[in-house]
Design an enzyme around this catalytic site. Structure first.
Site, PDB file in Angstrom:
ATOM      1  N   LYS A   1      31.646  38.450  31.265  1.00  9.64           N
ATOM      2  CA  LYS A   1      32.300  37.250  31.774  1.00  9.64           C
ATOM      3  C   LYS A   1      31.695  36.966  33.140  1.00  9.64           C
ATOM      4  O   LYS A   1      31.843  37.755  34.079  1.00  9.64           O
ATOM      5  CB  LYS A   1      33.813  37.463  31.878  1.00  9.64           C
ATOM      6  CG  LYS A   1      34.551  36.269  32.486  1.00  9.64           C
ATOM      7  CD  LYS A   1      36.036  36.582  32.682  1.00  9.64           C
ATOM      8  CE  LYS A   1      36.746  35.431  33.387  1.00  9.64           C
ATOM      9  NZ  LYS A   1      38.167  35.750  33.696  1.00  9.64           N
TER      10      LYS A   1
ATOM     11  N   VAL B   1      35.566  32.020  28.967  1.00  9.50           N
ATOM     12  CA  VAL B   1      36.869  32.622  29.255  1.00  9.50           C
ATOM     13  C   VAL B   1      37.480  31.731  30.319  1.00  9.50           C
ATOM     14  O   VAL B   1      37.062  31.735  31.474  1.00  9.50           O
ATOM     15  CB  VAL B   1      36.752  34.069  29.740  1.00  9.50           C
ATOM     16  CG1 VAL B   1      38.122  34.592  30.161  1.00  9.50           C
ATOM     17  CG2 VAL B   1      36.159  34.952  28.651  1.00  9.50           C
TER      18      VAL B   1
ATOM     19  N   TYR C   1      33.165  42.039  33.637  1.00 14.08           N
ATOM     20  CA  TYR C   1      33.625  40.858  34.378  1.00 14.08           C
ATOM     21  C   TYR C   1      32.999  40.907  35.763  1.00 14.08           C
ATOM     22  O   TYR C   1      33.385  41.718  36.601  1.00 14.08           O
ATOM     23  CB  TYR C   1      35.153  40.855  34.445  1.00 14.08           C
ATOM     24  CG  TYR C   1      35.778  39.651  35.126  1.00 14.08           C
ATOM     25  CD1 TYR C   1      35.047  38.516  35.446  1.00 14.08           C
ATOM     26  CD2 TYR C   1      37.133  39.673  35.433  1.00 14.08           C
ATOM     27  CE1 TYR C   1      35.638  37.427  36.060  1.00 14.08           C
ATOM     28  CE2 TYR C   1      37.740  38.584  36.049  1.00 14.08           C
ATOM     29  CZ  TYR C   1      36.993  37.472  36.369  1.00 14.08           C
ATOM     30  OH  TYR C   1      37.586  36.390  36.992  1.00 14.08           O
TER      31      TYR C   1
ATOM     32  N   THR D   1      44.523  36.110  36.162  1.00  9.88           N
ATOM     33  CA  THR D   1      45.423  34.994  35.890  1.00  9.88           C
ATOM     34  C   THR D   1      46.731  35.485  35.275  1.00  9.88           C
ATOM     35  O   THR D   1      47.746  34.781  35.321  1.00  9.88           O
ATOM     36  CB  THR D   1      44.738  33.962  34.983  1.00  9.88           C
ATOM     37  OG1 THR D   1      43.481  33.607  35.558  1.00  9.88           O
ATOM     38  CG2 THR D   1      45.564  32.700  34.832  1.00  9.88           C
TER      39      THR D   1
END
Length: 299
Positions: free
Chosen positions: A170, A210, A142, A54
């Site tokens: 995550k 998150v 992640y 992001t």
């Protein structure tokens, strides 16, 4: 120093995966990044992820990444965890980014599964172990096979969890069954990486989020996790259902595109996107406004 943490919540409970603000000419907007970081922490975030997807990390340079970490730590590092994305599909490059993040003052490392080259599970173990060995910082894995092409298998998670600095994951795998097993067997702190599944993942043992939508609804996410952890599941469910239009609207296209548009609606720093990301069409912009309004966001 970052705020104190516990083994159960090493990075707090609510973190936003922050966009990287750019100026009108497309260069890094460090002042905007500091103002946005302060706004997000004021809204209730325990931490911020910088240099993640992001944050348009595929199109920012190594130097820009270090500058961004330094600026955000300077702005909010005394009251929020600043976690720097350092994962790539090149282990050597990831080590360079992780060390640079530590030097810039980051409190933790986010390490995504190597993408595109699709390594086997043993390759993932060696890759993540090398990143965890490269600095003194705690590491959040992640797991996002929709982007990387390769999941982190539960057995691999168990082995990685043995590393003293690999403390969290995550989860953007979208598989609640596997998540439940992995949480139960690894002891890792589990963070939802898929806003639509924030509440469901709490139900199988996640400790927090998150979030991308945290750019616009952090107080609501904070209220949701507080309600759930205090035993008021009905209230958590009500908040979740109220936010469904926001979860939907912010992911009708790539999240950074809608997020920067939403920040623009509110007069907050964001700025333009770097190609290959492109802005919303007029029709998409109006749809996003309708989605946010339906979820109670003031724009």
């Amino acid at each position: 120093m970052a705020p104190t943490s516990t083994p159960q919540t090493p990075f707090g409970r609510v973190l936003t995966a922050m966009v990287t603000p750019f100026t009108a000419d497309g260069s890094l907007d460090l002042d905007g990044a500091q103002r946005l970081a302060a706004h997000l922490v004021d809204a209730g975030n325990d931490g911020l992820i910088v240099n993640g997807t992001t944050g348009e990390s595929p199109t920012t340079s190594d130097a820009e990444k270090a500058q961004l970490v330094r600026a955000v730590v300077e702005a909010v590092g005394d009251r929020a965890h600043v976690v720097a994305g350092a994962g790539t599909n090149d282990t050597r490059h990831s080590l360079v980014l992780a060390r640079a993040a530590q030097e810039a003052g980051a409190h933790g490392i986010l390490a995504v599964t190597p993408y595109y080259n699709k390594p086997p599970q043993e390759g993932l173990i060696q890759h993540f172990t090398a990143i965890a060995d490269a600095t003194d910082l705690p590491v959040m894995l992640y797991d996002i096979p929709g982007r990387s092409g390769v999941p982190i298998n539960t057995e691999t998670m168990v082995r990685l969890a043995e590393h003293p600095r690999i403390v969290a994951n995550k989860d953007a795998k979208g598989d609640l069954g596997r998540a439940g097993w992995a949480i139960a067997t690894t002891g890792l702190a589990w963070y939802s990486g898929d806003d639509m599944l924030n509440l469901p993942l709490l139900s199988v043992g996640a400790v927090g989020f998150v979030s991308v939508v945290g750019h616009v609804v952090t107080p609501e996410l904070r209220a949701l996790v507080t309600a759930y952890t205090s035993g008021d599941v009905a209230k958590a469910t009500e908040i979740h259902q109220r936010l469904l239009p926001v979860f939907t609207g912010m992911f009708r296209t790539q999240g950074v595109i809608t997020t920067k548009a939403a920040l623009g609606f509110q007069g907050l720093p964001g700025g333009p996107l770097r190609l290959p990301m492109v802005g919303l069409t007029d029709e998409e912009t109006e749809q996003l406004k309708r989605d946010l309004a339906a979820g109670g966001v003031q724009i």
